[in-house]
Design a protein around this motif. Sequence first.
Motif, mmCIF file in Angstrom:
data_model
loop_
_atom_site.group_PDB
_atom_site.id
_atom_site.type_symbol
_atom_site.label_atom_id
_atom_site.label_comp_id
_atom_site.label_asym_id
_atom_site.label_seq_id
_atom_site.Cartn_x
_atom_site.Cartn_y
_atom_site.Cartn_z
ATOM 1 N N MET A 191 3.889 -2.103 -18.293
ATOM 2 C CA MET A 191 5.061 -1.379 -17.796
ATOM 3 C C MET A 191 4.797 0.103 -17.519
ATOM 4 S SD MET A 191 8.078 -1.792 -16.739
ATOM 5 C CE MET A 191 9.175 -3.015 -17.425
ATOM 6 N N PRO A 192 4.106 0.853 -18.420
ATOM 7 C CA PRO A 192 3.910 2.284 -18.126
ATOM 8 C C PRO A 192 3.186 2.507 -16.806
ATOM 9 C CG PRO A 192 3.274 1.788 -20.386
ATOM 10 C CD PRO A 192 3.523 0.468 -19.717
ATOM 11 N N MET B 97 3.409 4.281 -11.146
ATOM 12 C CA MET B 97 3.178 4.107 -9.711
ATOM 13 C C MET B 97 4.499 4.138 -8.939
ATOM 14 S SD MET B 97 0.226 1.224 -10.016
ATOM 15 C CE MET B 97 -0.073 0.868 -8.301
ATOM 16 N N THR B 98 5.520 3.479 -9.528
ATOM 17 C CA THR B 98 6.830 3.447 -8.876
ATOM 18 C C THR B 98 7.408 4.856 -8.740
ATOM 19 O OG1 THR B 98 7.225 1.268 -9.808
ATOM 20 C CG2 THR B 98 9.142 2.452 -8.999
ATOM 21 N N PHE C 186 10.212 -3.787 -3.683
ATOM 22 C CA PHE C 186 10.167 -5.247 -3.832
ATOM 23 C C PHE C 186 8.882 -5.704 -4.523
ATOM 24 C CE2 PHE C 186 13.379 -4.665 -0.567
ATOM 25 C CZ PHE C 186 14.385 -5.469 -1.073
ATOM 26 N N LEU C 187 7.784 -4.951 -4.335
ATOM 27 C CA LEU C 187 6.548 -5.265 -5.068
ATOM 28 C C LEU C 187 6.757 -5.042 -6.560
ATOM 29 C CD1 LEU C 187 3.721 -3.758 -2.862
ATOM 30 C CD2 LEU C 187 3.689 -5.998 -3.903
ATOM 31 N N PHE C 188 7.324 -3.890 -6.919
ATOM 32 C CA PHE C 188 7.592 -3.560 -8.318
ATOM 33 C C PHE C 188 8.478 -4.631 -8.943
ATOM 34 C CE2 PHE C 188 10.589 -1.345 -11.263
ATOM 35 C CZ PHE C 188 9.692 -1.110 -12.295
ATOM 36 N N PHE D 125 -3.922 5.645 -8.775
ATOM 37 C CA PHE D 125 -3.525 4.694 -9.815
ATOM 38 C C PHE D 125 -3.765 3.260 -9.367
ATOM 39 C CE2 PHE D 125 -1.310 8.127 -11.989
ATOM 40 C CZ PHE D 125 -1.457 7.732 -13.306
ATOM 41 N N GLU D 126 -3.501 2.981 -8.077
ATOM 42 C CA GLU D 126 -3.675 1.605 -7.602
ATOM 43 C C GLU D 126 -5.153 1.213 -7.633
ATOM 44 O OE1 GLU D 126 -2.219 0.274 -3.581
ATOM 45 O OE2 GLU D 126 -1.235 -1.151 -4.918
ATOM 46 N N ILE D 127 -6.039 2.134 -7.230
ATOM 47 C CA ILE D 127 -7.476 1.838 -7.263
ATOM 48 C C ILE D 127 -7.918 1.618 -8.707
ATOM 49 C CG2 ILE D 127 -9.776 2.836 -6.854
ATOM 50 C CD1 ILE D 127 -8.445 4.235 -4.363
ATOM 51 N N TYR D 128 -7.445 2.497 -9.620
ATOM 52 C CA TYR D 128 -7.771 2.340 -11.042
ATOM 53 C C TYR D 128 -7.305 0.973 -11.545
ATOM 54 C CZ TYR D 128 -7.136 2.592 -16.061
ATOM 55 O OH TYR D 128 -7.156 2.299 -17.394
ATOM 56 N N GLU D 129 -6.079 0.583 -11.127
ATOM 57 C CA GLU D 129 -5.504 -0.694 -11.557
ATOM 58 C C GLU D 129 -6.373 -1.863 -11.095
ATOM 59 O OE1 GLU D 129 -2.129 -1.874 -9.386
ATOM 60 O OE2 GLU D 129 -1.363 -3.214 -10.919
#
Lengths: 202, 119
Positions: free
Chosen positions: A63-64, A69-70, A190-192, A112-116
């Motif tokens: 969740m964090p 990202m959101t 919608f992704l979140f 953050f997305e790349i890290y994820e």
Amino acid sequence: MSGHSELTTGPLEYRSHEDRMTVLGFWLFLGAEIALFATLFATYAVLFGRTADAPAPQELFEMPMALTMTFLLLTSSFTCGIAIHEMRRGSLKGLLTWLIITLALGLGFLGFEIYEFVHYAHEGATLQSSAYWSSFFVLTGTHGAHVTLGICWAVLLIIQLKKRGLNQMTARKTFVLGLYWHFLDVIWIFLFTSVYLIGMVV
Amino acid sequence: MSAENEKFPKQHIVGFLGSLVLTLAAAWAAVGSGLPTIWIIVSIMVMAVVQAFIQLFMFMHLTEKNGSIQVGNMLHAFFIAAVIIAGSVWTMSFGFSHNHSDDGGGGEEMQMEEQEHNH
């Protein structure tokens, strides 16, 4: 309302007929983009749960991370709206300032997305590991590619705004970029919701 | 038009605060509310749609100039999206569940058999 005449008042980006048609055309493009993302969401929904031997989404989604990202993308959408607001007040400086803040937030989101993605790959969830993770990476990756494109587009536009200042053409281009950037947040909502939140619940 | 010249972008700030509240409410509904799963899914999807409308109407100036065409086009796009997603889920996985965690890859055939027995 949207006649062929040149206007002398109102927002710069709506002054000429061509500019008004460009903005309308971009809305039609966004409609097609919604259809594109709908097919990816449908694929994801159909393949939900088919993780084979790879980790389940409940084990990896946090969740964090999802909230960070959101908030980054949501705030960037807000600052982009402020940028357009400044543009309509005729303030080039305000426009550039808020566009650069938007850009920084967008880059933060992308980081953050790349890290994820790297983190998930280390945990054994990659594009190849299962039907579920294929659809996950294609869906979120397509959104990430759109964000990347938006960042490159914004950099080019900032250079043009610095060189040519605020006129009918640059105002229209900035407005269209703004629409694109807000649209990225619409898709992310919608992704979140349907990927991250439902992935943590079901 | 006059609203655009104001120094204070009230509409954007209201939209932003609304979006923040909706995001946190959706996150809480998902992991903190303890509601039945179906109600969680319904409520967070409703909040997502409300947030999308905030973006479209408060941030994206959807109703300006060629507003009626733009609104019609967006409604059409949302309709197409709903048909694609709901239609795919309905045809591909309605009434079908798969216990991937218990029996690995062989689960699907077993459940197909179970469903046939039930008929």
